[in-house]
Motif scaffolding. Structure first.
Motif, PDB file in Angstrom:
ATOM      1  N   ARG A 158     -44.271  17.100  -8.391  1.00 16.30           N
ATOM      2  CA  ARG A 158     -42.950  16.546  -8.080  1.00 16.30           C
ATOM      3  C   ARG A 158     -42.712  16.520  -6.580  1.00 16.30           C
ATOM      4  O   ARG A 158     -42.224  15.522  -6.040  1.00 16.30           O
ATOM      5  CB  ARG A 158     -41.862  17.358  -8.778  1.00 16.30           C
ATOM      6  N   LYS A 170     -40.108   6.646  -7.954  1.00 18.70           N
ATOM      7  CA  LYS A 170     -39.812   5.808  -9.116  1.00 18.70           C
ATOM      8  C   LYS A 170     -40.917   5.892 -10.155  1.00 18.70           C
ATOM      9  O   LYS A 170     -40.652   5.864 -11.361  1.00 18.70           O
ATOM     10  CB  LYS A 170     -39.625   4.364  -8.667  1.00 18.70           C
ATOM     11  N   GLN A 173     -40.314   8.945 -12.029  1.00 19.17           N
ATOM     12  CA  GLN A 173     -39.228   8.736 -12.991  1.00 19.17           C
ATOM     13  C   GLN A 173     -39.741   8.064 -14.258  1.00 19.17           C
ATOM     14  O   GLN A 173     -39.334   8.407 -15.375  1.00 19.17           O
ATOM     15  CB  GLN A 173     -38.125   7.910 -12.346  1.00 19.17           C
ATOM     16  N   SER A 176     -41.588  10.520 -16.316  1.00 20.03           N
ATOM     17  CA  SER A 176     -40.736  11.534 -16.950  1.00 20.03           C
ATOM     18  C   SER A 176     -40.203  11.077 -18.299  1.00 20.03           C
ATOM     19  O   SER A 176     -39.719  11.904 -19.081  1.00 20.03           O
ATOM     20  CB  SER A 176     -39.563  11.877 -16.022  1.00 20.03           C
ATOM     21  N   ALA A 191     -38.305  15.045 -14.383  1.00 19.71           N
ATOM     22  CA  ALA A 191     -36.940  14.587 -14.645  1.00 19.71           C
ATOM     23  C   ALA A 191     -36.009  14.926 -13.492  1.00 19.71           C
ATOM     24  O   ALA A 191     -34.981  14.276 -13.304  1.00 19.71           O
ATOM     25  CB  ALA A 191     -36.420  15.207 -15.940  1.00 19.71           C
ATOM     26  N   GLN A 194     -34.846  12.257 -10.889  1.00 15.32           N
ATOM     27  CA  GLN A 194     -33.907  11.205 -11.222  1.00 15.32           C
ATOM     28  C   GLN A 194     -32.650  11.239 -10.351  1.00 15.32           C
ATOM     29  O   GLN A 194     -32.058  10.206 -10.092  1.00 15.32           O
ATOM     30  CB  GLN A 194     -33.532  11.306 -12.708  1.00 15.32           C
ATOM     31  N   ALA A 232     -30.802   9.612  -4.969  1.00 16.71           N
ATOM     32  CA  ALA A 232     -31.945   9.148  -5.750  1.00 16.71           C
ATOM     33  C   ALA A 232     -33.005   8.582  -4.824  1.00 16.71           C
ATOM     34  O   ALA A 232     -32.883   8.616  -3.599  1.00 16.71           O
ATOM     35  CB  ALA A 232     -31.495   8.101  -6.775  1.00 16.71           C
ATOM     36  N   ASP A 390     -32.963   1.936 -18.562  1.00 12.25           N
ATOM     37  CA  ASP A 390     -33.309   3.285 -18.103  1.00 12.25           C
ATOM     38  C   ASP A 390     -32.153   4.238 -18.354  1.00 12.25           C
ATOM     39  O   ASP A 390     -31.602   4.834 -17.429  1.00 12.25           O
ATOM     40  CB  ASP A 390     -33.669   3.240 -16.617  1.00 12.25           C
ATOM     41  N   HIS A 392     -31.608   7.307 -19.093  1.00 14.48           N
ATOM     42  CA  HIS A 392     -31.992   8.717 -19.159  1.00 14.48           C
ATOM     43  C   HIS A 392     -30.746   9.589 -18.947  1.00 14.48           C
ATOM     44  O   HIS A 392     -29.675   9.083 -18.556  1.00 14.48           O
ATOM     45  CB  HIS A 392     -33.069   9.030 -18.125  1.00 14.48           C
TER      46      HIS A 392
END
Length: 659
Positions: A158, A170, A173, A176, A191, A194, A232, A390, A392
């Motif tokens: 990460r 991205k 992401q 994830s 995660a 994000q 982000a 997306d 999430h």
């Protein structure tokens, strides 16, 4: 030599080269690069005369033009054409046209390769710094058997993705959401990408906002928080208040990320292309298409005007569907550009940090919220056709009053009427356990290959339905992973919009479980499909559907009796016949025409070559000069024609190009 004579000679030489180049390209009959033709002409002009002088004595030049001089000039010109064409064909055989870039492309490509090389080194340094270099050697490591070791590696990955920049964040992401590919430790760690990327300084963010809106911030905002609410990979969000007193959020894109994203996407697409070409697994999953789809989606996400329009479209669809429990932000007119987006602020906290809010709401309300969210997404997929790709947990807000909010609508999918209908039929087939209907609907959704065993596909779908809808809790992510495995096994091509649906549903499964840990996406979607099918069978809905179908069929039905009468009359009087037009497709006609042309060129080249050989053996005849007869001149001319026709056929064969 006088300068005027030098200039005149130079002009004549340039005109000669231009004329020979034009004729050579015309005689070959295919597209040849101008540079290649010019070089071949220059070489031919340089070598042809010395070679010809070694074979044939050059006539003396006097005050009068003799027949020998005219024949020599004609032979020199023909030989130059032949040598130039031979050089072009030889170059085409050794180095096909277009395989080597031109000077301008070579310069631009060199700069691009230099930039990529520097980026490759930077990526390697990042991997080394975070202890990932040992995993780049392609070997399997057995030292990561414990949860703690996997968690430590996931944390390093990460951090490396964060240091890698926007594109790699991205990508993280995306990974994830793939619980079918990665261990839980990696999914949980990735995660965090994000909404926890490191923010940029306020000075840079304020400068970009000021540049985009065109004036000082104080003229638009009464107050604006310098500390971002969320940060982000592409942008960060700041709370603010307009002069009208309205609470808003300002989404500002990270400065100067366009060039970095373009370069990194180029690297990813190139790598995916290599793997797609050299590995079976890359071809089986369409890795190049997936990388290009990711690149297109990320490029679109960088344009905030797209997200502005998406918010308006989704809001209109929610209003038509009557979804009161789901809200989306409303963009502020006049304050939205490609790099800055100002929208009203929704109440609530993201699901990633809403443990206390969800605990206060209680299990019953949480289950209801999950059902509302799933119903909304199903309505988007099957009714309005515009849906959040997306969704999430970081993109879903939950308020204290139990309402939900959708954020980050930069990734939105759109489905046409035919795709929505097929998707509904597929879900209905799964809901009722009808594997035949589900298989037929799936073939309507995907790009089917030329040959497919439909019976085997139906059986495989039947097994899949029994496995995941036979009762008991089901892992939605595993169900979608099995569906993708089935699609790959039967070599079915998935269009981008359909792939977006599968991705949205796989991502939604994790979000629903964040709302209600015991929520079963597959079972609930099955129940909703049955309810939707029952609703369509309702007498009022059935009447509406029949009316729509009859309205569409009415023009055809009105013309049908007249056409049947004409057919019956023609059959009764013996005039009924069927006309089949051969080569009706223009592509077939072009193919036959090209074959005939190539065959004719080959026959003519062989015939003229044989005729020249025969004429060279004939002795005597009228003499044109003291040493050359008419037969020799004709034989030489036919030989040149034979060579030209033969070279034209050869270059067409080597280029694999239509003449």
């Amino acid at each position: 030599m006088h300068p005027v004579l030098v200039l005149t000679a130079a002009i004549l030489y340039v005109l000669t080269v231009a004329l020979f180049t034009l004729v050579v390209r015309r005689l070959l009959g295919v597209r040849v690069s101008l540079l290649r033709a010019v070089v071949a002409t220059l070489v031919a002009l340089a070598v042809t005369r010395p070679v010809l002088d070694a074979l044939v004595a050059e006539p003396e030049v006097g005050t009068t033009v003799t027949t020998e001089a005219l024949l020599y000039v004609a032979l020199l010109g023909a030989a130059t054409f032949v040598v130039a064409m031979v050089l072009v064909v030889a170059a085409e055989v050794l180095v096909p046209d277009g395989s080597i870039p031109g000077p301008i492309d070579l310069w631009r490509g060199g700069r691009s390769r230099l930039s990529r090389s520097g980026r490759y080194l930077e990526i390697l340094r990042i991997a080394w710094r975070h202890g990932l270099s040992r995993f780049l050697r392609g070997r399997r490591h057995l030292a990561l058997g414990s949860v703690a070791e996997r968690r430590d590696l996931a944390r390093s990955l990460r951090r490396a993705l964060e240091d890698g920049g926007v594109t790699f964040v991205k990508l993280g992401q995306q990974l994830s959401t793939r619980q079918d590919l990665l261990p839980p430790e990696f999914v949980e760690e990735l995660a965090l990408l994000q909404d926890q990327a490191a923010p940029v300084g306020w000075e840079l963010a304020a400068a970009r906002i000021r540049t985009e809106i065109g004036h000082d911030l104080g003229k638009t905002f009464v107050e604006i928080d310098e500390q971002p609410l969320a940060s982000a990979s592409v942008a960060q969000v700041h709370a603010a208040r307009l002069a009208s007193g309205e609470s808003v959020v300002v989404k500002v894109q990270r400065p100067e990320i366009e060039h970095d994203v373009e370069r990194d996407l180029d690297i990813l697409v190139r790598l995916a292309s290599v793997l797609d070409a050299r590995t079976d697994w890359g071809r089986s999953i369409g890795l190049r298409d997936l990388a290009e789809g990711f690149a297109a989606a990320l490029t679109e996400e960088l344009d905030f005007t797209v997200e502005r329009d998406n918010m308006r479209g989704v809001a209109a669809a929610l209003e038509r569907a009557g979804s009161d429990g789901i809200r989306v932000p409303t963009p502020v007119p006049g304050l939205c550009t490609a790099r800055v987006l100002v929208m009203d602020r929704l109440d609530g906290v993201p699901l990633t940090g809403a443990e206390h809010t969800l605990a206060r709401l209680g299990p019953d309300v949480r289950a209801q919220l999950a059902g509302t969210l799933l119903q909304t997404v199903m309505d988007q997929l099957l009714e309005s056709g515009i849906f959040h790709v997306d969704l999430h947990p970081g993109n879903v807000l939950v308020a204290d009053d139990g309402t939900l909010g959708m954020l980050d609508l930069g990734s939105v999918g759109r489905l046409g009427a035919q795709t929505r209908r097929a998707m509904g039929q597929f879900l209905a087939g799964v809901g009722t356990g009808d594997s035949m209907a589900a298989a037929d609907a799936l073939l309507e959704l995907v790009e089917r290959p030329e040959e497919i065993d439909e019976r085997a596909l139906e059986q495989a779908i039947g097994v899949l339905i029994l496995r995941y809808t036979s009762g008991g809790p089901t892992d939605g992510t595993a169900a979608f992973a099995s569906l993708f495995t089935l699609i790959n096994a039967f070599r079915l091509g998935v269009p981008p919009e359909v792939a977006a649906v599968f991705r949205a549903m796989a991502t939604l499964d994790g979000t629903l479980r964040a709302l209600d840990p015991g929520y079963d996406l597959v079972s609930e979607a099955k129940a909703m499909s049955r309810a939707r099918l029952t609703g369509i069978s309702d007498p009022s809905r059935l009447r509406e559907t029949v009316e729509q179908e009859l309205t569409a069929l009415l023009p055809i039905v009105r013309r049908l009796p007249h056409r049947i009468d004409r057919l019956a009359d023609a059959a009764e009087h013996g005039r009924l016949n069927a006309n089949v037009r051969l080569l009706a497709d223009p592509r077939d006609r072009r193919m036959v025409t090209n074959l005939v042309h190539r065959s004719l060129l080959t026959v003519l080249a062989a015939t003229t070559g044989l005729m020249s050989v025969v004429l060279f053996t004939v002795r005597g005849g009228p003499m044109v000069t003291d040493e050359a007869s008419v037969y020799t001149v004709l034989a030489t001319g036919l030989f040149v024609v034979s060579v030209v026709l033969g070279l034209r056929v050869l270059i067409i064969v080597f280029r694999r190009e239509e003449p």
